[in-house]
Design an enzyme around this catalytic site. Structure first.
Site, PDB file in Angstrom:
ATOM      1  N   LYS A  86       1.905  -2.840   1.883  1.00  0.00           N
ATOM      2  CA  LYS A  86       1.171  -1.783   1.175  1.00  0.00           C
ATOM      3  C   LYS A  86       1.673  -0.398   1.581  1.00  0.00           C
ATOM      4  CE  LYS A  86      -3.465  -1.738   1.768  1.00  0.00           C
ATOM      5  NZ  LYS A  86      -4.031  -0.477   2.292  1.00  0.00           N
ATOM      6  N   SER A  87       1.813  -0.169   2.877  1.00  0.00           N
ATOM      7  CA  SER A  87       2.240   1.154   3.354  1.00  0.00           C
ATOM      8  C   SER A  87       3.610   1.513   2.785  1.00  0.00           C
ATOM      9  CB  SER A  87       2.333   1.158   4.878  1.00  0.00           C
ATOM     10  OG  SER A  87       1.063   1.045   5.443  1.00  0.00           O
ATOM     11  N   SER A  96      -2.692   9.067  13.867  1.00  0.00           N
ATOM     12  CA  SER A  96      -2.848   8.685  12.463  1.00  0.00           C
ATOM     13  C   SER A  96      -1.522   8.810  11.724  1.00  0.00           C
ATOM     14  CB  SER A  96      -3.889   9.581  11.778  1.00  0.00           C
ATOM     15  OG  SER A  96      -3.790   9.442  10.372  1.00  0.00           O
ATOM     16  N   ARG A 106       4.867   4.542  -0.062  1.00  0.00           N
ATOM     17  CA  ARG A 106       5.885   5.530   0.317  1.00  0.00           C
ATOM     18  C   ARG A 106       7.082   5.475  -0.612  1.00  0.00           C
ATOM     19  NH1 ARG A 106       2.619   4.469   4.474  1.00  0.00           N
ATOM     20  NH2 ARG A 106       2.526   5.815   6.330  1.00  0.00           N
ATOM     21  N   ARG A 108     -15.643  -0.607  10.531  1.00  0.00           N
ATOM     22  CA  ARG A 108     -15.262  -2.003  10.800  1.00  0.00           C
ATOM     23  C   ARG A 108     -15.887  -2.566  12.068  1.00  0.00           C
ATOM     24  NH1 ARG A 108      -9.104  -1.812   8.401  1.00  0.00           N
ATOM     25  NH2 ARG A 108      -9.803  -2.180   6.270  1.00  0.00           N
ATOM     26  N   LYS A 112     -12.471   3.497   8.673  1.00  0.00           N
ATOM     27  CA  LYS A 112     -11.607   2.781   7.736  1.00  0.00           C
ATOM     28  C   LYS A 112     -12.374   2.526   6.430  1.00  0.00           C
ATOM     29  CE  LYS A 112      -8.069   2.883  10.367  1.00  0.00           C
ATOM     30  NZ  LYS A 112      -6.968   3.749   9.987  1.00  0.00           N
ATOM     31  N   ASP A 148      -5.028  -2.062  11.678  1.00  0.00           N
ATOM     32  CA  ASP A 148      -5.652  -2.720  10.532  1.00  0.00           C
ATOM     33  C   ASP A 148      -6.031  -4.168  10.810  1.00  0.00           C
ATOM     34  OD1 ASP A 148      -5.500  -0.411   9.084  1.00  0.00           O
ATOM     35  OD2 ASP A 148      -3.634  -0.948   8.064  1.00  0.00           O
TER      36      ASP A 148
HETATM   37  C1  S3P Z   1      -1.651   3.621   7.025  1.00  0.00           C
HETATM   38  C2  S3P Z   1      -2.047   4.124   8.233  1.00  0.00           C
HETATM   39  C3  S3P Z   1      -3.251   3.670   8.945  1.00  0.00           C
HETATM   40  C4  S3P Z   1      -3.780   2.352   8.393  1.00  0.00           C
HETATM   41  C5  S3P Z   1      -3.784   2.331   6.896  1.00  0.00           C
HETATM   42  C6  S3P Z   1      -2.389   2.545   6.347  1.00  0.00           C
HETATM   43  C7  S3P Z   1      -0.434   4.158   6.398  1.00  0.00           C
HETATM   44  O1  S3P Z   1      -4.257   4.651   8.835  1.00  0.00           O
HETATM   45  O2  S3P Z   1      -5.076   2.095   8.874  1.00  0.00           O
HETATM   46  O3  S3P Z   1      -4.286   1.089   6.412  1.00  0.00           O
HETATM   47  O4  S3P Z   1       0.093   3.539   5.447  1.00  0.00           O
HETATM   48  O5  S3P Z   1       0.028   5.206   6.848  1.00  0.00           O
HETATM   49  P1  S3P Z   1      -4.337   5.918   9.849  1.00  0.00           P
HETATM   50  O6  S3P Z   1      -3.013   6.512   9.854  1.00  0.00           O
HETATM   51  O7  S3P Z   1      -5.365   6.827   9.285  1.00  0.00           O
HETATM   52  O8  S3P Z   1      -4.752   5.325  11.164  1.00  0.00           O
END
Ligand code: S3P
Length: 440
Positions: free
Chosen positions: A23-24, A168, A28, A348, A344, A317
């Site tokens: 997903k991340s 973060s 991007r 959680r 989140k 996560d």
């Molecule tokens: C993510 C960063 C994380 C993660 C989120 C996806 C990302 O959040 O919990 O599911 O894709 O950069 P934080 O950066 O706020 O911790």
């Protein structure tokens, strides 16, 4: 109407499977593809609602995006200065990554924009993001620190040297994206290492980025060039199957082509410390330099541990999985230093602990974690509070529950793992979806 699942105890979890794309990385690839010059080809894209919200936003910003199949996306980049004003507010649904990364990208545009989302997203903290962007010269209004975000365009951004108060990756990434539009260098320093997909992909797209241990700096004013992105399977989706196979006797499962970026795989370390039997086989890295491999997981008896706080950002996560694993381990597991879990898709810590207690587990909530006495899960009903990862973590353990489970409020699983039920059933879980007329 709200969706829920029912489960029955089941036998071993076995075979081989591939989880959908990360997903991340999918978010991007869309965003960098949009502002690069040329056509970016994305394979292994995650067609979940979160990434589809980013895709829709990119189109609303005037970028041509084709999706010839669910997991293949072609983005005709418009260059750093080519985005167009959107016709209305951009709705990022449930996605924290989408709203925060886009806010960074939009802070340096010449036009105004409004970013919003669903009820859960509109409760999540946005000042942590607005503050550094304002220090760069952006003008951003929040509603009491939350979305909707109104971003006023036409501002000249300048580089900053910023120390993140909270670890973060979303805020780090937003600042780096804004840095592409700023004069001079923009540097971000993190208190602990977080996922580095943005840094890796910016380098792949030719951005002038320099990295060291816990800091990254970028110079504004250049151009990005389109790239070919092969998105690996999402480790965070594989996590549910690591749990299911570990806790279910007789299991032997192979999960293929999973992203193994070390900033994401803290769960492997946590589960191994608990006694899990997981082998990794590293495969040649595709373009973009994101490590990929196969994971083979066999059943093992787990024991309780003190989870090292240093692993929290590397498994951020995966804590719904860690909490449920702890509930099935011998002895006590302590989790601390994880206050971020309260911000989140749901709180959680509170939501998972409520679920565990509903299934008869002795679990004590702490402001920054939990103390969980392992045992077994009784039959019962768990409310996932609309949090995809909470729903899937309980489902993963359903094979070894003392009887049927009902897992309520599961519709948001489609945000990150649209085919979870199919893959889980093929691997041996006995899970079924149902729609209930009652409000969960
Ligand atoms: C993510 C960063 C994380 C993660 C989120 C996806 C990302 O959040 O919990 O599911 O894709 O950069 P934080 O950066 O706020 O911790």
């Amino acid at each position: 109407m709200s969706a829920h699942w029912t489960s029955e105890p089941a036998g071993p979890i076995s075979g081989r499977l591939r989880v959908p794309g990360d997903k991340s990385i999918s978010h991007r690839a869309l965003l960098l593809g949009a502002i690069a010059r040329g056509r970016t080809e994305i394979d292994g894209f995650l067609p979940g609602q979160d990434c589809l919200a980013t895709l829709a936003a990119v189109r609303a910003l005037g970028v041509r995006v084709e999706q010839p199949s669910g997991d293949r996306v072609l983005v005709d980049g418009v260059g750093l200065q080519g985005l167009q004003p959107p016709a209305g507010p951009l709705d990022m649904g449930n996605s924290g990554t989408a709203i925060r990364l886009l806010a960074g990208l939009l802070a340096g545009q010449r036009f105004d924009s409004v970013l919003t989302g669903d009820e859960s997203l509109r409760r999540r903290p946005m000042e942590r993001l607005a503050e550094p962007l304002r220090l760069m010269g952006a003008v951003i209004d929040t509603r009491a620190g939350c979305a909707p975000l109104t971003i006023h365009g036409g501002r000249r951004l300048h580089g900053i040297d910023y120390r993140l108060p909270v670890a973060s990756a979303q805020v780090k990434s937003a600042i780096l994206l804004a840095g592409l539009y700023a004069s001079g260098e923009t540097r971000v320093r993190e208190p602990a290492v977080t996922r580095d997909h943005t840094e890796r992909m910016l380098l792949q797209f030719g951005a002038p980025l320099a990295r060291s241990d816990r800091s990254a700096g970028i110079r504004g004013g250049g151009e990005l060039s389109a790239a070919e992105v092969q998105v690996p399977g999402d480790f965070s989706s594989a996590a549910f199957f690591l749990l299911a196979a570990t806790v279910t006797p007789g299991s032997d499962l192979l999960i293929e082509r999973v992203g193994l970026n070390p900033t994401r795989t803290g769960l492997l370390e946590i589960l191994r410390r608990m006694g899990a039997d997981i082998e990794t086989e590293t495969l040649p890295a595709p373009p973009g330099g994101e490590p990929v491999g196969n994971l083979r997981v066999r059943h093992a008896r787990l024991r309780g541990i003190d989870v090292p706080a240093a692993l929290v950002p590397l498994a951020i996560d995966e804590f719904p999985v860690v909490f449920v694993a702890a509930a099935l381990a011998d002895g006590v597991t302590t989790i601390r230093g994880a206050e971020e879990l309260r911000h989140k898709e749901s709180d959680r810590i509170a939501v998972v602990l409520r679920g565990l207690r509903a299934l008869g587990v002795a679990a004590e909530e702490r402001p920054d974690g939990a103390v969980i006495r392992g045992g077994r899960l009784a039959a019962g009903r768990v409310d996932s509070a609309g949090d995809h990862r909470v729903a899937m973590a309980f489902a993963a353990a359903s094979a070894v529950a003392g009887g049927p489970l009902e897992i309520a409020d599961t519709a948001n699983v489609a945000t990150s793992f649209p085919n979870f039920l199919d893959l889980a059933s093929a691997a041996g879980l006995r899970l079924a979806a149902a729609a209930s007329a009652v409000d969960d």
